[in-house]
Design an enzyme around this catalytic site. Structure first.
Site, short mmCIF file in Angstrom:
data_model
loop_
_atom_site.label_atom_id
_atom_site.label_comp_id
_atom_site.label_asym_id
_atom_site.label_seq_id
_atom_site.Cartn_x
_atom_site.Cartn_y
_atom_site.Cartn_z
CG HIS A 1 -3.17 3.34 1.91
ND1 HIS A 1 -3.79 2.86 0.78
CD2 HIS A 1 -3.22 2.33 2.83
CE1 HIS A 1 -4.19 1.61 1.00
NE2 HIS A 1 -3.87 1.28 2.23
CB CYS B 1 -0.97 0.00 1.19
SG CYS B 1 -2.15 -1.37 1.14
CG ASN C 1 -7.07 -0.68 1.37
OD1 ASN C 1 -6.33 -0.48 0.41
ND2 ASN C 1 -6.60 -0.96 2.57
#
Length: 337
Positions: free
Chosen positions: A256, A118, A286
């Site tokens: 993020h 990520c 996500n």
């Protein structure tokens, strides 16, 4: 690793792509054995996109790349390199970036993948900016298809993830604009917090690893939350101190998009009270390495980014790793949406 002085390299165009299939909390909750209300309360997520059966990571990346190139007014043939940040490549090899390079027609460009999970987009952005110190254009893409590696019955992970891609074209910008600095750190002592156990050289694929469901994404959610709370604030502090920029002078914060509730909890610890935090996790979920460029593209298309605005990008995730970068937006180089 704290870095500064990127020789006036910045974002010349942004683009993104989301699969057509919007998956509601109702669908995910039924598979994961939880309720829609629980998902919203724990994550802030209401929907996410899943790639179609015939779509792979490179397909999403190609569309995002084409949109970014069109926004920048740059031909693919002019690219010096293409880097794809992903932890869900089309194949173990060849690199997904080479598939993208071929399909967009970037025939003279070098191409490679980068896996920092990520944090991948920020790592790729910093790497790419270094490669352009001699001038020219480069393409940075964050793309992931996590719907293929999550266990739909695991509510700890299945409710969080979606698929998508985001991209930026890097190139020359006015002096004092572009990427002003970065801070990249690895925390391998926490590597077991996020992992896919099987499929590599340590635990090759076999009938047993498939039967034992070892190819699914696994995450210690509590441990990840503690890691982000502990490591992200000092990373942002190092970044801004290294660039000589006060917190109050930052106009935008693009993190993020891990979990909307967690972002609300960690934001007060960063001291970026005057910055507008751009959050797309409620609609996108996500999307791992794609989440930051997706949010950046959304902010640009909404007209939120003004000439000279300072933008903190913050990635964190598997490895464990943290990557932060400070951009000064050059409105004369990035076209108006």
């Amino acid at each position: 690793m704290l870095s500064a002085s990127f020789a006036d390299v910045g974002v010349r165009g942004v683009g993104s792509y989301l699969p057509a299939d919007a998956v509601s909390n109702r669908v995910v909750a039924a598979r994961a054995g939880c309720t829609e209300e629980w998902i919203v309360r724990k994550t802030g997520i209401r929907s996410r996109r899943y790639a179609a059966p015939g779509e792979a990571t490179s397909d999403l990346a190609v569309e995002a790349a084409r949109n970014a190139l069109a926004a920048a007014g740059v031909r693919a043939a002019a690219l010096e390199w293409v880097v794809v940040a992903t932890s869900t490549p089309d194949h173990p090899q060849p690199p997904t970036a080479n598939l993208v390079q071929h399909r967009i027609g970037a025939r003279r460009a070098a191409a490679f993948d980068l896996n920092a999970v990520c944090s991948g987009f920020v790592y790729a952005l910093v790497t790419g900016a270094r490669l352009l110190n001699r001038g020219g254009f480069g393409l940075v893409i964050g793309a992931d298809v996590y719907s293929r590696i999550i266990d739909p019955a695991d509510r700890r992970t299945a409710v969080l993830f979606g698929d998508g891609a985001g991209a930026v074209v890097l190139g020359p910008v006015r002096p004092g604009y572009g990427l002003l600095g970065s801070d990249l750190t690895g925390h391998g002592d926490d590597h077991e917090l996020i992992r896919v156990p099987a499929g590599g050289s340590r635990l090759p694929a076999s009938e047993k690893t498939v039967a034992d469901r070892r190819h699914h994404f696994e995450m210690d959610g509590r441990g990840v939350r503690e890691f982000v709370t502990r490591e992200l604030p000092p990373a942002v502090d190092r970044l801004l101190r290294g660039c000589g920029v006060a917190r109050g002078d930052v106009e935008h914060f693009v993190p993020h998009q891990a979990n909307g509730v967690m972002l609300d909890e960690v934001r007060p610890l960063l001291g970026l009270d005057r910055a507008r935090m751009h959050v797309t996790v409620a609609e996108h979920g996500n999307t791992s390495a794609a989440s930051i460029p997706l949010a950046l593209d959304t902010a640009w298309r909404r007209g939120a980014l003004g000439d000279g605005d300072r933008i903190v990008l913050a990635g964190f995730g598997g490895g464990m790793s943290v990557g932060t970068a400070l951009l000064r937006w050059d409105g004369s180089s990035a076209p108006t949406p």
